[in-house]
Design an enzyme around this catalytic site. Structure first.
Site, PDB file in Angstrom:
ATOM      1  N   LEU A  40     -53.241 -38.955 -10.934  1.00  0.00           N
ATOM      2  CA  LEU A  40     -52.662 -38.223  -9.802  1.00  0.00           C
ATOM      3  C   LEU A  40     -51.138 -38.371  -9.795  1.00  0.00           C
ATOM      4  O   LEU A  40     -50.581 -39.238 -10.452  1.00  0.00           O
ATOM      5  CB  LEU A  40     -53.239 -38.769  -8.498  1.00  0.00           C
ATOM      6  CG  LEU A  40     -54.765 -38.615  -8.325  1.00  0.00           C
ATOM      7  CD1 LEU A  40     -55.241 -39.374  -7.094  1.00  0.00           C
ATOM      8  CD2 LEU A  40     -55.141 -37.142  -8.207  1.00  0.00           C
ATOM      9  N   THR A 146     -48.995 -26.112  -7.481  1.00  0.00           N
ATOM     10  CA  THR A 146     -49.144 -26.355  -8.928  1.00  0.00           C
ATOM     11  C   THR A 146     -47.827 -26.659  -9.632  1.00  0.00           C
ATOM     12  O   THR A 146     -47.812 -26.902 -10.841  1.00  0.00           O
ATOM     13  CB  THR A 146     -49.821 -25.138  -9.594  1.00  0.00           C
ATOM     14  OG1 THR A 146     -49.217 -23.955  -9.071  1.00  0.00           O
ATOM     15  CG2 THR A 146     -51.310 -25.121  -9.317  1.00  0.00           C
ATOM     16  N   GLY A 183     -27.993 -28.062 -21.766  1.00  0.00           N
ATOM     17  CA  GLY A 183     -28.018 -27.973 -20.307  1.00  0.00           C
ATOM     18  C   GLY A 183     -27.453 -29.218 -19.648  1.00  0.00           C
ATOM     19  O   GLY A 183     -27.956 -30.321 -19.849  1.00  0.00           O
ATOM     20  N   GLU A 190     -29.103 -36.973 -16.560  1.00  0.00           N
ATOM     21  CA  GLU A 190     -29.833 -38.241 -16.354  1.00  0.00           C
ATOM     22  C   GLU A 190     -30.381 -38.784 -17.678  1.00  0.00           C
ATOM     23  O   GLU A 190     -30.124 -39.930 -18.058  1.00  0.00           O
ATOM     24  CB  GLU A 190     -30.971 -38.056 -15.346  1.00  0.00           C
ATOM     25  CG  GLU A 190     -30.473 -37.850 -13.918  1.00  0.00           C
ATOM     26  CD  GLU A 190     -31.598 -37.767 -12.889  1.00  0.00           C
ATOM     27  OE1 GLU A 190     -32.782 -37.849 -13.270  1.00  0.00           O
ATOM     28  OE2 GLU A 190     -31.288 -37.604 -11.695  1.00  0.00           O
ATOM     29  N   ASP A 311     -42.517 -26.404  -6.029  1.00  0.00           N
ATOM     30  CA  ASP A 311     -41.803 -25.747  -7.133  1.00  0.00           C
ATOM     31  C   ASP A 311     -42.356 -24.369  -7.474  1.00  0.00           C
ATOM     32  O   ASP A 311     -41.676 -23.577  -8.129  1.00  0.00           O
ATOM     33  CB  ASP A 311     -41.894 -26.604  -8.414  1.00  0.00           C
ATOM     34  CG  ASP A 311     -40.919 -27.765  -8.415  1.00  0.00           C
ATOM     35  OD1 ASP A 311     -40.315 -28.035  -7.365  1.00  0.00           O
ATOM     36  OD2 ASP A 311     -40.771 -28.403  -9.483  1.00  0.00           O
ATOM     37  N   HIS A 320     -38.978 -34.038  -2.863  1.00  0.00           N
ATOM     38  CA  HIS A 320     -38.976 -34.236  -1.406  1.00  0.00           C
ATOM     39  C   HIS A 320     -39.012 -32.918  -0.647  1.00  0.00           C
ATOM     40  O   HIS A 320     -39.522 -32.856   0.466  1.00  0.00           O
ATOM     41  CB  HIS A 320     -37.795 -35.107  -0.954  1.00  0.00           C
ATOM     42  CG  HIS A 320     -36.484 -34.755  -1.576  1.00  0.00           C
ATOM     43  ND1 HIS A 320     -36.106 -35.179  -2.815  1.00  0.00           N
ATOM     44  CD2 HIS A 320     -35.446 -34.007  -1.117  1.00  0.00           C
ATOM     45  CE1 HIS A 320     -34.882 -34.726  -3.090  1.00  0.00           C
ATOM     46  NE2 HIS A 320     -34.471 -33.999  -2.078  1.00  0.00           N
ATOM     47  N   HIS A 443     -20.318 -54.301   8.498  1.00  0.00           N
ATOM     48  CA  HIS A 443     -19.309 -54.727   7.525  1.00  0.00           C
ATOM     49  C   HIS A 443     -19.777 -55.999   6.839  1.00  0.00           C
ATOM     50  O   HIS A 443     -20.286 -56.893   7.502  1.00  0.00           O
ATOM     51  CB  HIS A 443     -17.980 -54.999   8.226  1.00  0.00           C
ATOM     52  CG  HIS A 443     -16.927 -55.516   7.290  1.00  0.00           C
ATOM     53  ND1 HIS A 443     -16.292 -54.687   6.385  1.00  0.00           N
ATOM     54  CD2 HIS A 443     -16.436 -56.769   7.104  1.00  0.00           C
ATOM     55  CE1 HIS A 443     -15.436 -55.417   5.682  1.00  0.00           C
ATOM     56  NE2 HIS A 443     -15.501 -56.690   6.088  1.00  0.00           N
TER      57      HIS A 443
HETATM   58  P1  NAD Z   1     -30.839 -27.415 -14.039  1.00  0.00           P
HETATM   59  O1  NAD Z   1     -31.081 -26.083 -13.464  1.00  0.00           O
HETATM   60  O2  NAD Z   1     -30.433 -28.537 -13.165  1.00  0.00           O
HETATM   61  O3  NAD Z   1     -29.738 -27.302 -15.224  1.00  0.00           O
HETATM   62  C1  NAD Z   1     -29.908 -26.448 -16.320  1.00  0.00           C
HETATM   63  C2  NAD Z   1     -28.565 -26.264 -17.027  1.00  0.00           C
HETATM   64  O4  NAD Z   1     -28.777 -25.568 -18.253  1.00  0.00           O
HETATM   65  C3  NAD Z   1     -27.586 -25.445 -16.221  1.00  0.00           C
HETATM   66  O5  NAD Z   1     -26.374 -26.133 -16.122  1.00  0.00           O
HETATM   67  C4  NAD Z   1     -27.459 -24.151 -17.033  1.00  0.00           C
HETATM   68  O6  NAD Z   1     -26.180 -23.540 -16.916  1.00  0.00           O
HETATM   69  C5  NAD Z   1     -27.716 -24.655 -18.447  1.00  0.00           C
HETATM   70  N1  NAD Z   1     -28.120 -23.602 -19.419  1.00  0.00           N
HETATM   71  C6  NAD Z   1     -29.025 -22.598 -19.209  1.00  0.00           C
HETATM   72  N2  NAD Z   1     -29.121 -21.816 -20.325  1.00  0.00           N
HETATM   73  C7  NAD Z   1     -28.277 -22.341 -21.256  1.00  0.00           C
HETATM   74  C8  NAD Z   1     -27.925 -21.978 -22.597  1.00  0.00           C
HETATM   75  N3  NAD Z   1     -28.464 -20.920 -23.226  1.00  0.00           N
HETATM   76  N4  NAD Z   1     -27.024 -22.734 -23.268  1.00  0.00           N
HETATM   77  C9  NAD Z   1     -26.461 -23.822 -22.655  1.00  0.00           C
HETATM   78  N5  NAD Z   1     -26.757 -24.203 -21.381  1.00  0.00           N
HETATM   79  C10 NAD Z   1     -27.655 -23.474 -20.687  1.00  0.00           C
HETATM   80  O7  NAD Z   1     -32.210 -27.762 -14.822  1.00  0.00           O
HETATM   81  P2  NAD Z   1     -32.798 -29.131 -15.394  1.00  0.00           P
HETATM   82  O8  NAD Z   1     -31.736 -30.131 -15.594  1.00  0.00           O
HETATM   83  O9  NAD Z   1     -33.635 -28.712 -16.566  1.00  0.00           O
HETATM   84  O10 NAD Z   1     -33.745 -29.610 -14.235  1.00  0.00           O
HETATM   85  C11 NAD Z   1     -34.863 -28.798 -13.833  1.00  0.00           C
HETATM   86  C12 NAD Z   1     -35.167 -28.976 -12.375  1.00  0.00           C
HETATM   87  O11 NAD Z   1     -35.683 -30.270 -12.168  1.00  0.00           O
HETATM   88  C13 NAD Z   1     -33.939 -28.807 -11.520  1.00  0.00           C
HETATM   89  O12 NAD Z   1     -34.134 -27.682 -10.724  1.00  0.00           O
HETATM   90  C14 NAD Z   1     -33.854 -30.054 -10.692  1.00  0.00           C
HETATM   91  O13 NAD Z   1     -33.828 -29.733  -9.333  1.00  0.00           O
HETATM   92  C15 NAD Z   1     -35.125 -30.847 -11.006  1.00  0.00           C
HETATM   93  N6  NAD Z   1     -34.749 -32.244 -11.266  1.00  0.00           N
HETATM   94  C16 NAD Z   1     -34.268 -33.000 -10.240  1.00  0.00           C
HETATM   95  C17 NAD Z   1     -33.898 -34.314 -10.462  1.00  0.00           C
HETATM   96  C18 NAD Z   1     -33.401 -35.146  -9.327  1.00  0.00           C
HETATM   97  O14 NAD Z   1     -33.659 -34.800  -8.172  1.00  0.00           O
HETATM   98  N7  NAD Z   1     -32.641 -36.188  -9.589  1.00  0.00           N
HETATM   99  C19 NAD Z   1     -33.979 -34.851 -11.727  1.00  0.00           C
HETATM  100  C20 NAD Z   1     -34.467 -34.060 -12.756  1.00  0.00           C
HETATM  101  C21 NAD Z   1     -34.849 -32.754 -12.504  1.00  0.00           C
END
Ligand code: NAD
Length: 464
Positions: A40, A146, A183, A190, A311, A320, A443
């Site tokens: 899960l 999903t 990206g 991260e 999502d 969240h 503080h």
């Molecule tokens: P993202 O949308 O955060 O970033 C994707 C990046 O890829 C963008 O900057 C975009 O401009 C770039 N990109 C797209 N096409 C490209 C190309 N052809 N060449 C070069 N760069 C390109 O997506 P992610 O990092 O894959 O994360 C996915 C989702 O997961 C996000 O929506 C995020 O909210 C979620 N997530 C959240 C956390 C967190 O809350 N800390 C952590 C991981 C993921």
């Protein structure tokens, strides 16, 4: 096979689905949850938020002991990496938490079915395993939760040799010498940070002229500066067009710029809603042209009694946010009232330092011509940040020029992800920056930087 009846069925046991199920059970409903995975917790617990945070923590400790601990007068020699153990700890953390959800399901008397859910007709879902129908279920209310799956771009085939998703990058059994990340969003930054700390040479290739789209521009700029100092390389304004394998290396081809060579490529270009093989067409649930399930303000889809959250519907793809929607959706069904304040959903990037935000960015306020005052306070002037040797970054509060209402808070710095909670609560209650400034903050704590930024909106920070 007789049809089993429940009052509510939730499809998907991620943070949206399992929280919705627990809330429904609390409100007295007989709930069933279907998930195709044995474990899960969905993407977040199994292959997302939790395992990545476990690795971020471990890799941060590794780097701290190697590079930063000596400033405290502690000399450590012979530091070495046991990657296998690090990965096992990550798996143990995840397993413990997923077992926790099993226990919560038992406590709340939630019935669990393992298999793929498919709508066959109104109010009816079958559960399949290996393509074979194992159960037929019926309910008045069915929630689709999903989630999403990794997206890719044309020319880049996910799971081709050397081309990885975030799931793969959580379990590399050796540190790649060169890792290229496509990206510079949440995942790229991260997981790029994790493998750089563990010794990889990491290059992040980003289409835009900035990192972290959606995050306040000033904060993203500071983040880029600090992450570059740590050793991450950024190739901005680089549109990736494809990847190929040459002599055991992956080559990234980009429209503007030379090809980039790496041992592995992590594709982190966003995620796409996951609603495949759900049989939505059998009952007429409408999706938009990008695949998101269309819902109204009450999370109702185009079919009566069928709802969607998280999502798989439009909005920020955050665990969240899905949880809030799960609770609100169920409360609306059972009590007629439930709420999610989309203007106060925090976002956190778990880098070092952390980045956290709630509300409008400065760029958005400028675009909308909303008059605002800005208060900024650097952690270098915060006593606790100095004491813990972690005085990078700042807090920025944006307040309405006339009403003083807090419109947005943006933090880059130590424990930003925890500090943002106060700011989200303040915004939820419609606080002004003066409300934050007049609240007594202990503080010496990092939270004093939030108070000082609130004071700074009126140019009266004490320690600056
Ligand atoms: P993202 O949308 O955060 O970033 C994707 C990046 O890829 C963008 O900057 C975009 O401009 C770039 N990109 C797209 N096409 C490209 C190309 N052809 N060449 C070069 N760069 C390109 O997506 P992610 O990092 O894959 O994360 C996915 C989702 O997961 C996000 O929506 C995020 O909210 C979620 N997530 C959240 C956390 C967190 O809350 N800390 C952590 C991981 C993921």
């Amino acid at each position: 096979m007789s049809t089993k009846k429940h009052q509510m069925i939730v499809i998907g046991a991620g943070p949206g689905g399992y929280v919705a199920a627990i809330r429904a059970a609390q409100l007295g409903m007989d709930v069933a949850v279907i998930d195709k995975n044995k474990v899960l917790g969905g993407t977040c617990l199994r292959i997302g938020c939790i395992p990545s945070k476990a690795l971020l923590e471990s890799s941060e400790k590794y780097e701290e002991i190697q590079k930063h601990i000596s400033v405290h007068g502690i000399d450590v020699k012979g530091v070495s990496l046991d990657l296998e153990k690090m990965l096992k700890r990550k798996d143990k953390v995840t397993q413990g938490l997923t077992k926790g959800i099993e226990a919560l399901f038992k406590k709340n008397k939630i019935t669990r079915y393992q298999g793929e859910a498919k709508f066959t007709k109104d109010k009816t879902v079958v559960v399949e395993s290996g393509g074979v129908k194992v159960e037929e279920l019926e309910a008045e209310h069915i929630i689709i939760a999903t989630g999403s799956r990794p997206a890719t771009i044309s020319g880049v085939e996910l799971d081709a040799e050397g081309v990885d998703t975030s799931t793969d990058a959580l379990s590399y059994n050796e540190v790649p010498k060169q890792l290229a990340v496509i990206g510079a969003g949440y995942i790229g930054i991260e997981l790029g940070s994790v493998w750089r700390r563990l010794g990889a040479e990491v290059t992040v290739v980003e289409y835009l002229d900035r990192i972290l789209p959606g995050i306040d521009g000033e904060v993203a700029k500071e983040a880029q500066k600090l992450l570059t100092k740590q050793g991450l390389k950024f190739e901005l304004r680089s549109r990736v067009q494809g990847t190929k394998i040459e002599k055991g290396k992956v080559i990234i081809e980009r429209r503007n710029g030379d090809p980039i060579e790496a041992d592995r490529v992590l594709v982190a270009v966003g995620r796409a809603p996951y609603a495949l093989n759900l049989g939505l067409e059998n009952i007429g649930v409408k999706r938009d042209d990008r695949g998101w399930v269309i819902v109204d303000d009450d999370y109702k889809t185009s079919v009566e009694g069928v709802y969607a959250i998280g999502d798989v519907i439009p909005g920020p793809m955050l665990a969240h946010k899905a949880e809030e929607e799960g609770v609100a959706c169920v409360e609306k069904i059972v009590t007629g009232f439930g709420h999610v304040n989309y203007a106060a959903i925090p976002a956190v990037v778990y880098t070092h330092p952390e980045i956290a935000a709630v509300g409008k960015t400065e760029d958005e306020l400028k675009d909308k011509a909303i008059e605002y005052r800005k208060g900024k306070f650097p952690f270098i002037a915060n006593g606790r940040a100095k004491a813990i040797e972690y005085a990078e970054g700042f807090v920025k509060i944006l307040a309405h020029a006339k009403t003083d209402r807090v419109l947005g808070v943006h933090i880059i710095g130590p424990h930003a992800g925890d500090l943002i909670a106060e700011c989200a609560a303040a915004m939820e209650f419609g606080a002004s920056s003066e409300d934050i400034a007049r609240t007594c903050h202990a503080h010496p704590t990092l939270s004093e930087a939030v108070k000082e930024a609130a004071l700074a909106t009126e140019d009266r920070a004490i320690h600056m």
